[in-house]
Design a protein around this motif. Structure first.
Motif, mmCIF file in Angstrom:
data_model
loop_
_atom_site.group_PDB
_atom_site.id
_atom_site.type_symbol
_atom_site.label_atom_id
_atom_site.label_comp_id
_atom_site.label_asym_id
_atom_site.label_seq_id
_atom_site.Cartn_x
_atom_site.Cartn_y
_atom_site.Cartn_z
ATOM 1 N N ARG A 199 0.836 -1.208 0.000
ATOM 2 C CA ARG A 199 0.000 0.000 0.000
ATOM 3 C C ARG A 199 0.870 1.257 0.000
ATOM 4 N NH1 ARG A 199 -3.703 2.847 3.822
ATOM 5 N NH2 ARG A 199 -2.762 1.728 5.552
ATOM 6 N N GLY A 200 1.899 1.269 0.812
ATOM 7 C CA GLY A 200 2.800 2.417 0.853
ATOM 8 C C GLY A 200 3.575 2.592 -0.440
ATOM 9 N N ALA A 201 4.070 1.492 -0.992
ATOM 10 C CA ALA A 201 4.864 1.563 -2.224
ATOM 11 C C ALA A 201 4.021 2.030 -3.404
ATOM 12 C CB ALA A 201 5.491 0.205 -2.527
ATOM 13 N N THR A 202 2.846 1.460 -3.560
ATOM 14 C CA THR A 202 2.020 1.837 -4.714
ATOM 15 C C THR A 202 1.525 3.279 -4.594
ATOM 16 O OG1 THR A 202 0.087 0.757 -3.712
ATOM 17 C CG2 THR A 202 1.348 -0.518 -5.341
ATOM 18 N N ALA A 203 1.308 3.751 -3.380
ATOM 19 C CA ALA A 203 0.910 5.154 -3.206
ATOM 20 C C ALA A 203 2.042 6.089 -3.626
ATOM 21 C CB ALA A 203 0.509 5.415 -1.754
ATOM 22 N N ALA A 204 3.270 5.754 -3.265
ATOM 23 C CA ALA A 204 4.416 6.592 -3.646
ATOM 24 C C ALA A 204 4.617 6.581 -5.160
ATOM 25 C CB ALA A 204 5.683 6.109 -2.939
ATOM 26 N N ILE A 205 4.448 5.429 -5.768
ATOM 27 C CA ILE A 205 4.605 5.319 -7.224
ATOM 28 C C ILE A 205 3.503 6.100 -7.931
ATOM 29 C CG2 ILE A 205 4.549 3.695 -9.168
ATOM 30 C CD1 ILE A 205 5.919 1.665 -7.168
ATOM 31 N N TYR A 229 11.893 -2.242 -17.509
ATOM 32 C CA TYR A 229 11.517 -1.545 -16.282
ATOM 33 C C TYR A 229 12.528 -0.442 -16.030
ATOM 34 C CZ TYR A 229 8.363 -5.406 -15.420
ATOM 35 O OH TYR A 229 7.364 -6.328 -15.533
ATOM 36 N N ASP A 230 12.051 0.656 -15.484
ATOM 37 C CA ASP A 230 12.926 1.773 -15.159
ATOM 38 C C ASP A 230 13.486 1.661 -13.747
ATOM 39 O OD1 ASP A 230 12.637 3.489 -17.591
ATOM 40 O OD2 ASP A 230 10.529 3.316 -17.018
ATOM 41 N N ALA A 231 12.775 0.960 -12.889
ATOM 42 C CA ALA A 231 13.208 0.794 -11.499
ATOM 43 C C ALA A 231 12.485 -0.403 -10.902
ATOM 44 C CB ALA A 231 12.908 2.053 -10.685
ATOM 45 N N VAL A 232 12.995 -0.844 -9.761
ATOM 46 C CA VAL A 232 12.427 -1.993 -9.057
ATOM 47 C C VAL A 232 12.249 -1.638 -7.588
ATOM 48 C CG1 VAL A 232 12.856 -4.378 -8.317
ATOM 49 C CG2 VAL A 232 13.491 -3.662 -10.623
ATOM 50 N N VAL A 233 11.170 -2.156 -7.008
ATOM 51 C CA VAL A 233 10.944 -2.045 -5.569
ATOM 52 C C VAL A 233 10.755 -3.464 -5.039
ATOM 53 C CG1 VAL A 233 9.474 -1.118 -3.741
ATOM 54 C CG2 VAL A 233 9.856 0.214 -5.834
ATOM 55 N N ALA A 234 11.549 -3.826 -4.049
ATOM 56 C CA ALA A 234 11.462 -5.146 -3.421
ATOM 57 C C ALA A 234 10.803 -4.989 -2.055
ATOM 58 C CB ALA A 234 12.857 -5.738 -3.264
ATOM 59 N N LEU A 235 9.770 -5.782 -1.806
ATOM 60 C CA LEU A 235 9.028 -5.689 -0.548
ATOM 61 C C LEU A 235 8.912 -7.058 0.108
ATOM 62 C CD1 LEU A 235 6.041 -3.484 -1.782
ATOM 63 C CD2 LEU A 235 8.114 -2.703 -0.610
ATOM 64 N N GLY A 236 9.165 -7.108 1.383
ATOM 65 C CA GLY A 236 9.032 -8.361 2.111
ATOM 66 C C GLY A 236 9.386 -8.151 3.568
ATOM 67 N N CYS A 237 9.417 -9.250 4.296
ATOM 68 C CA CYS A 237 9.711 -9.165 5.720
ATOM 69 C C CYS A 237 10.399 -10.443 6.178
ATOM 70 C CB CYS A 237 8.415 -8.953 6.504
ATOM 71 S SG CYS A 237 8.670 -8.817 8.280
ATOM 72 N N VAL A 238 11.448 -10.265 6.965
ATOM 73 C CA VAL A 238 12.150 -11.381 7.580
ATOM 74 C C VAL A 238 12.177 -11.102 9.080
ATOM 75 C CG1 VAL A 238 14.263 -12.757 7.619
ATOM 76 C CG2 VAL A 238 13.595 -11.568 5.511
ATOM 77 N N GLY A 288 14.742 0.018 -4.858
ATOM 78 C CA GLY A 288 14.433 0.327 -3.468
ATOM 79 C C GLY A 288 14.221 -0.966 -2.713
ATOM 80 N N ASN A 289 15.027 -1.189 -1.684
ATOM 81 C CA ASN A 289 14.926 -2.422 -0.910
ATOM 82 C C ASN A 289 14.015 -2.197 0.287
ATOM 83 O OD1 ASN A 289 15.208 -4.737 0.586
ATOM 84 N ND2 ASN A 289 17.429 -4.835 0.405
ATOM 85 N N LYS A 295 7.682 1.969 5.465
ATOM 86 C CA LYS A 295 8.911 1.528 4.796
ATOM 87 C C LYS A 295 8.663 1.083 3.355
ATOM 88 C CE LYS A 295 11.817 2.246 8.127
ATOM 89 N NZ LYS A 295 12.920 3.191 7.999
ATOM 90 N N GLY A 296 7.464 0.655 3.020
ATOM 91 C CA GLY A 296 7.144 0.342 1.626
ATOM 92 C C GLY A 296 7.186 1.594 0.774
ATOM 93 N N GLY A 297 6.587 2.658 1.287
ATOM 94 C CA GLY A 297 6.640 3.942 0.589
ATOM 95 C C GLY A 297 8.061 4.465 0.501
ATOM 96 N N GLY A 298 8.822 4.276 1.561
ATOM 97 C CA GLY A 298 10.217 4.718 1.565
ATOM 98 C C GLY A 298 11.058 3.986 0.535
ATOM 99 N N ALA A 299 10.817 2.693 0.374
ATOM 100 C CA ALA A 299 11.557 1.915 -0.627
ATOM 101 C C ALA A 299 11.221 2.403 -2.031
ATOM 102 C CB ALA A 299 11.247 0.428 -0.482
#
Length: 181
Positions: A37-43, A79-88, A119-120, A142-146
């Motif tokens: 949700r954060g990443a797609t809003a920033a994009i 692709y012009d850029a990549v965003v990687a999202l996940g959690c460990v 963006g990691n 942090k998704g938006g930040g990535a």
């Protein structure tokens, strides 16, 4: 607590035509939902286009990025850029260290090798509560930040390409009398 300085994006060149690949690991679904949700809003705020692909876990993200970036280039739709999202989240074994370290290393290797803004947003935390706080758009986002990090590097890449369109970034062999013959 010190507040990090954030790039507002107001001085960036337009990213309206940018294609952003978002690869998300769904291992922790509620956390993944917030990161996405954060990443797609920033994009969307950058007026770029996001394509979201899902993989099981963080270790699969670099593999998926490599496969998808290569396929997109073959199709002449890179692709012009990549965003990687996940959690460990750290558990009782050393598996955490392997997953966290190897996924980050592989993503950095791909980004540098391909000169691909990335963006990691793979969270590496001790507890689920830490993950939730970092993932929530209303908290640390942090998704938006990535996504913002990937967009900032993409803007830099485009700005540098516009400054010197006749030059490539990287090694250019020096011409000598022998090579000019």
């Amino acid at each position: 607590m010190v507040t990090p300085r954030r790039d507002s994006g107001k001085d960036r060149p337009s990213l309206k035509d940018a294609r952003i690949l978002v690869v998300e690991a769904r291992y922790y679904e509620d956390i993944a939902d917030e990161l996405l949700r954060g990443a797609t809003a920033a994009i969307a705020a950058a007026q770029a286009e996001a394509e979201v692909v899902t993989v099981p876990g963080a270790l699969e993200i670099p593999q998926a990025v490599a496969i998808l970036v290569e396929a997109a280039a073959r199709e002449a739709r890179p692709y012009d850029a990549v965003v990687a999202l996940g959690c460990v989240i750290r558990g009782e074994t050393g598996h955490y260290d392997i997953v966290a370290g190897e996924s980050a290393r592989a993503l950095m290797d791909l980004s540098v090798l391909l000169r691909l803004p990335l963006g990691n947003g793979i969270l590496t935390v001790e507890t689920e509560a830490q993950a939730q706080a970092r993932a929530r758009v209303s908290e640390m986002n942090k998704g938006g930040g990535a996504a913002e990090a990937a967009l900032a590097v993409l803007a830099l890449k485009r700005a540098k390409a516009a400054e010197r369109p006749d030059r490539t970034i990287g090694f250019t062999p020096r011409r000598t009398a022998e090579t000019q013959e």
